[in-house]
Design an enzyme around this catalytic site. Structure first.
Site, mmCIF file in Angstrom:
data_model
loop_
_atom_site.group_PDB
_atom_site.id
_atom_site.type_symbol
_atom_site.label_atom_id
_atom_site.label_comp_id
_atom_site.label_asym_id
_atom_site.label_seq_id
_atom_site.Cartn_x
_atom_site.Cartn_y
_atom_site.Cartn_z
ATOM 1 N N ASP A 58 -10.961 -4.410 -34.755
ATOM 2 C CA ASP A 58 -9.594 -4.892 -34.721
ATOM 3 C C ASP A 58 -9.576 -6.337 -34.215
ATOM 4 O O ASP A 58 -10.321 -6.716 -33.307
ATOM 5 C CB ASP A 58 -8.742 -3.993 -33.802
ATOM 6 C CG ASP A 58 -7.254 -4.178 -34.036
ATOM 7 O OD1 ASP A 58 -6.609 -3.261 -34.568
ATOM 8 O OD2 ASP A 58 -6.724 -5.278 -33.693
ATOM 9 N N HIS A 70 -4.540 3.383 -41.709
ATOM 10 C CA HIS A 70 -5.711 3.051 -40.891
ATOM 11 C C HIS A 70 -5.738 3.937 -39.665
ATOM 12 O O HIS A 70 -4.695 4.351 -39.155
ATOM 13 C CB HIS A 70 -5.707 1.575 -40.495
ATOM 14 C CG HIS A 70 -4.424 1.098 -39.892
ATOM 15 N ND1 HIS A 70 -3.319 0.802 -40.653
ATOM 16 C CD2 HIS A 70 -4.060 0.892 -38.612
ATOM 17 C CE1 HIS A 70 -2.324 0.412 -39.863
ATOM 18 N NE2 HIS A 70 -2.739 0.468 -38.610
HETATM 19 P P1 5GP Z 1 -0.794 -0.828 -36.529
HETATM 20 O O1 5GP Z 1 0.064 -1.669 -35.618
HETATM 21 O O2 5GP Z 1 -0.296 -0.898 -37.955
HETATM 22 O O3 5GP Z 1 -1.016 0.572 -36.059
HETATM 23 O O4 5GP Z 1 -2.246 -1.488 -36.482
HETATM 24 C C1 5GP Z 1 -2.564 -2.632 -37.200
HETATM 25 C C2 5GP Z 1 -3.761 -3.236 -36.511
HETATM 26 O O5 5GP Z 1 -4.338 -4.168 -37.391
HETATM 27 C C3 5GP Z 1 -3.423 -3.986 -35.225
HETATM 28 O O6 5GP Z 1 -4.150 -3.409 -34.146
HETATM 29 C C4 5GP Z 1 -3.858 -5.425 -35.516
HETATM 30 O O7 5GP Z 1 -4.453 -6.054 -34.413
HETATM 31 C C5 5GP Z 1 -4.843 -5.248 -36.653
HETATM 32 N N1 5GP Z 1 -4.905 -6.360 -37.588
HETATM 33 C C6 5GP Z 1 -3.858 -6.984 -38.202
HETATM 34 N N2 5GP Z 1 -4.304 -7.943 -39.033
HETATM 35 C C7 5GP Z 1 -5.658 -7.911 -38.956
HETATM 36 C C8 5GP Z 1 -6.688 -8.683 -39.591
HETATM 37 O O8 5GP Z 1 -6.460 -9.571 -40.405
HETATM 38 N N3 5GP Z 1 -7.977 -8.379 -39.257
HETATM 39 C C9 5GP Z 1 -8.289 -7.386 -38.360
HETATM 40 N N4 5GP Z 1 -9.586 -7.179 -38.100
HETATM 41 N N5 5GP Z 1 -7.343 -6.649 -37.752
HETATM 42 C C10 5GP Z 1 -6.042 -6.907 -38.036
#
Ligand code: 5GP
Ligand code: ZN
Length: 114
Positions: free
Chosen positions: A30, A100
């Site tokens: 992440d 994810h």
């Molecule tokens: P959500 O908030 O949808 O559960 O998790 C999305 C996750 O994706 C977040 O923890 C955020 O830090 C991660 N994330 C968002 N954009 C990117 C990216 O471009 N690369 C990586 N490696 N992680 C990302």
């Protein structure tokens, strides 16, 4: 999905720190880690969230959990434990609309979650 950031990561169009990859699943660090180990495990095919899992795509979800188990063993996460989280929709705080699973480890996690 043309504008999906995780589809682009899955295709290698955006760089990521890969932890594991095969034909159908990718795991990568992440960008904004919330624990010493914070890995995202995704299906390479675009599935929006857990609400879209069904009998036509659930095989890859089963495989994702095999991959999580493999990574946990490979990175020695089993001794102290780990948490797997998938946020679906607004109240859960989903910010990327490509399914994810967060694999978190390396510190204690509170329950219930915030
Ligand atoms: P959500 O908030 O949808 O559960 O998790 C999305 C996750 O994706 C977040 O923890 C955020 O830090 C991660 N994330 C968002 N954009 C990117 C990216 O471009 N690369 C990586 N490696 N992680 C990302
Ligand atoms: Zn996608």
């Amino acid at each position: 999905m043309n504008d999906c950031i995780f589809c682009k990561i899955a295709k290698g169009e955006i760089d990521s720190q890969k932890i594991y990859e095969d034909d159908t699943v990718l795991a990568f660090n992440d960008l904004d880690p919330q624990a010493p180990t914070h890995i995202l495990v995704i299906p390479k095919e675009h599935i929006e969230s857990a609400k879209d899992i069904n009998e036509s795509n659930s095989q890859v979800i089963a495989h994702i959990f095999e991959v999580i188990s493999y990574i946990a063993g490979d990175l020695s996460l089993n001794d102290d434990g780990f948490r797997v989280v998938s946020n679906s929709g607004e109240n859960a705080g989903q910010s990327v609309n490509h399914l994810h699973f967060h694999l978190l480890s390396g510190r204690p996690f509170a329950w219930p979650p915030g």
